[in-house]
Scaffold this active site. Structure first.
Site, PDB file in Angstrom:
ATOM      1  N   SER A 162       0.830  -1.201   0.000  1.00 46.43           N
ATOM      2  CA  SER A 162       0.000   0.000   0.000  1.00 46.43           C
ATOM      3  C   SER A 162       0.869   1.258   0.000  1.00 46.43           C
ATOM      4  O   SER A 162       1.751   1.417  -0.828  1.00 46.43           O
ATOM      5  CB  SER A 162      -0.967  -0.046   1.192  1.00 46.43           C
ATOM      6  N   ARG A 232     -11.199   7.870   8.739  1.00 41.03           N
ATOM      7  CA  ARG A 232     -10.907   6.436   8.715  1.00 41.03           C
ATOM      8  C   ARG A 232     -12.069   5.648   8.124  1.00 41.03           C
ATOM      9  O   ARG A 232     -11.856   4.679   7.384  1.00 41.03           O
ATOM     10  CB  ARG A 232     -10.603   5.947  10.128  1.00 41.03           C
ATOM     11  N   ASP A 325      -9.283  -5.690  -5.157  1.00 35.02           N
ATOM     12  CA  ASP A 325      -8.860  -4.382  -4.649  1.00 35.02           C
ATOM     13  C   ASP A 325      -9.443  -3.272  -5.522  1.00 35.02           C
ATOM     14  O   ASP A 325      -9.172  -3.211  -6.723  1.00 35.02           O
ATOM     15  CB  ASP A 325      -7.328  -4.317  -4.657  1.00 35.02           C
ATOM     16  N   HIS A 354      -8.719  -4.406  -0.797  1.00 37.61           N
ATOM     17  CA  HIS A 354      -7.348  -3.980  -0.530  1.00 37.61           C
ATOM     18  C   HIS A 354      -6.769  -4.635   0.717  1.00 37.61           C
ATOM     19  O   HIS A 354      -5.596  -5.009   0.747  1.00 37.61           O
ATOM     20  CB  HIS A 354      -7.324  -2.460  -0.387  1.00 37.61           C
ATOM     21  N   ASP A 355      -7.576  -4.793   1.753  1.00 33.91           N
ATOM     22  CA  ASP A 355      -7.093  -5.403   2.998  1.00 33.91           C
ATOM     23  C   ASP A 355      -6.743  -6.870   2.837  1.00 33.91           C
ATOM     24  O   ASP A 355      -6.261  -7.500   3.795  1.00 33.91           O
ATOM     25  CB  ASP A 355      -8.128  -5.242   4.105  1.00 33.91           C
TER      26      ASP A 355
END
Length: 377
Positions: A162, A232, A325, A354-355
């Site tokens: 990332s 966040r 992602d 993405h995680d």
């Protein structure tokens, strides 16, 4: 960009245990690309394994946006959470500390021991709004000085997921002679307009919190937790795939709450949880500094464009993508691999988006182990 030489190389003879603890390196004044000077800069870092006599077995791990130097290990005083990449580093792990000496710095501008907006300025007060804007290259300049401080001329491997991959790419383009192998995970050579749009929304959410005070909230009774939490939540929605969120939450209400009467859906509660979780461990000023740096990320700047910059990379490279992602799409990672001279491409299958690079650790481990075995043959 640094103005003075760092302190003499420390002795690393005793750095042979898995739990080495947090250390700090004084790396001297740093002139940033914005023209400002940080007069007394330091980087926090952790290490695992032992540096060999030839100093040829060092691995540099560069964390993502809200990560830190605590790659593995239990929560400790400086680190309120356990390691963010457990199982990837250690004896017998893919990054084997019986073989490698692993260095993981907290990024410049960070809030886990490195110089950042919460650090004291020359007048003894927190930098706050006076902290200079940083670029990814500024961060890498500081990490280069950390390598010099540790007496490491060349890394056997530099690895970054990332936003950490942004720094890994700057290492590879700016200092190609200082790394032998490179692993880039779910990252990009420059920030796309789509990524910049999401980052911009996060900055607005943070800065519109009245308690943020343009970054001068240190020591105040009210803290910008609402703005940081919302930033966040926006980010986390991009870290997960639409399919995963739909499959996991659907239209389910949160507990006994009734959305028709002002209650939340389960997915709203999920995002609230992740927003609150970050505010308990992270600094809002650091979030702004690092997000702004992402906006300016471009390895092609002053190097003739992205393709020309990637052509400078000498390291054997693995580019690893997550198939779901939506922040760093797999197709852009394939493009990246095609334009690095000695690169191969791998893909993680995951609903997590993405995680997935954090969640699908067995797949990441398999790709990394295979890549490292090819280079050792």
């Amino acid at each position: 960009m640094l103005l003075t030489h760092p302190s003499p190389t420390p002795s690393l003879d005793t750095e042979n245990t898995l739990a080495s603890g947090l250390r700090h390196a004084a790396i001297g004044p740093l002139r940033t690309e914005s023209g400002r000077v940080l007069p007394a800069t330091r980087l926090a870092y952790e290490t695992w394994g032992r540096l060999n006599a030839e100093r040829s077995n060092a691995v540099l791990i560069l964390h993502a946006l809200t990560g830190d130097s605590h790659v593995i290990g239990e929560a400790t005083g400086p680190h309120p959470t356990s390691g963010w990449w457990e199982g990837m580093v250690g004896p017998g792990a893919p990054i084997d500390t019986n073989r490698f000496f692993v260095v993981a710095p907290n990024v410049l501008g960070g809030c886990q021991g490195s110089t950042g907006p919460a650090s004291p300025a020359p007048d003894g007060k927190p930098w706050g709004s006076r902290f200079p804007q940083l670029s990814v290259r500024d961060m890498v300049s500081a990490e280069v000085r950390l390598a010099d401080y540790l007496g490491i001329d060349r890394f056997a491997l530099v690895i970054g997921p990332s936003a950490g991959g942004h720094r890994a790419l700057e290492w590879a383009c700016g200092y190609p002679e200082r790394l032998e192998q490179l692993v880039l995970i779910a990252t990009s050579p420059d920030t796309s307009a789509d990524q910049a749009a999401w980052a911009s929304l996060q900055l607005h959410a943070l800065e519109l919190d009245p308690a943020f005070r343009d970054g001068d909230y240190y020591g105040k009774p009210d803290q910008p937790t609402r703005g940081l939490g919302l930033a966040r939540q926006i980010a986390h929605a991009t870290y997960r795939s639409a399919e995963e969120l739909n499959t996991r939450f659907g239209r389910i209400a949160q507990g006994s709450e009734d959305p028709l009467r002002g209650g939340r859906l389960a997915v709203q509660s999920y995002l609230d949880y992740h927003g609150d979780k970050l505010t308990a461990r992270f600094d809002a000023g650091t979030y702004r500094v690092l997000t702004r740096a992402m906006l300016t990320h471009d390895v092609g700047r002053e190097r003739g464009g992205v393709a020309a910059a990637l052509d400078l990379i000498e390291a054997h490279t693995l580019v690893l993508a997550v198939d779901s992602d939506r922040l760093f799409p797999a197709h852009s990672c394939r493009w990246l691999a095609r334009h690095i001279p000695r690169a191969c491409y791998g893909e993680i299958a995951s609903l997590a988006g993405h995680d997935g690079f954090l969640i699908e650790r067995d797949q990441v481990a398999d790709h990394l182990t295979h890549f490292l075995s090819l280079q050792s043959d």
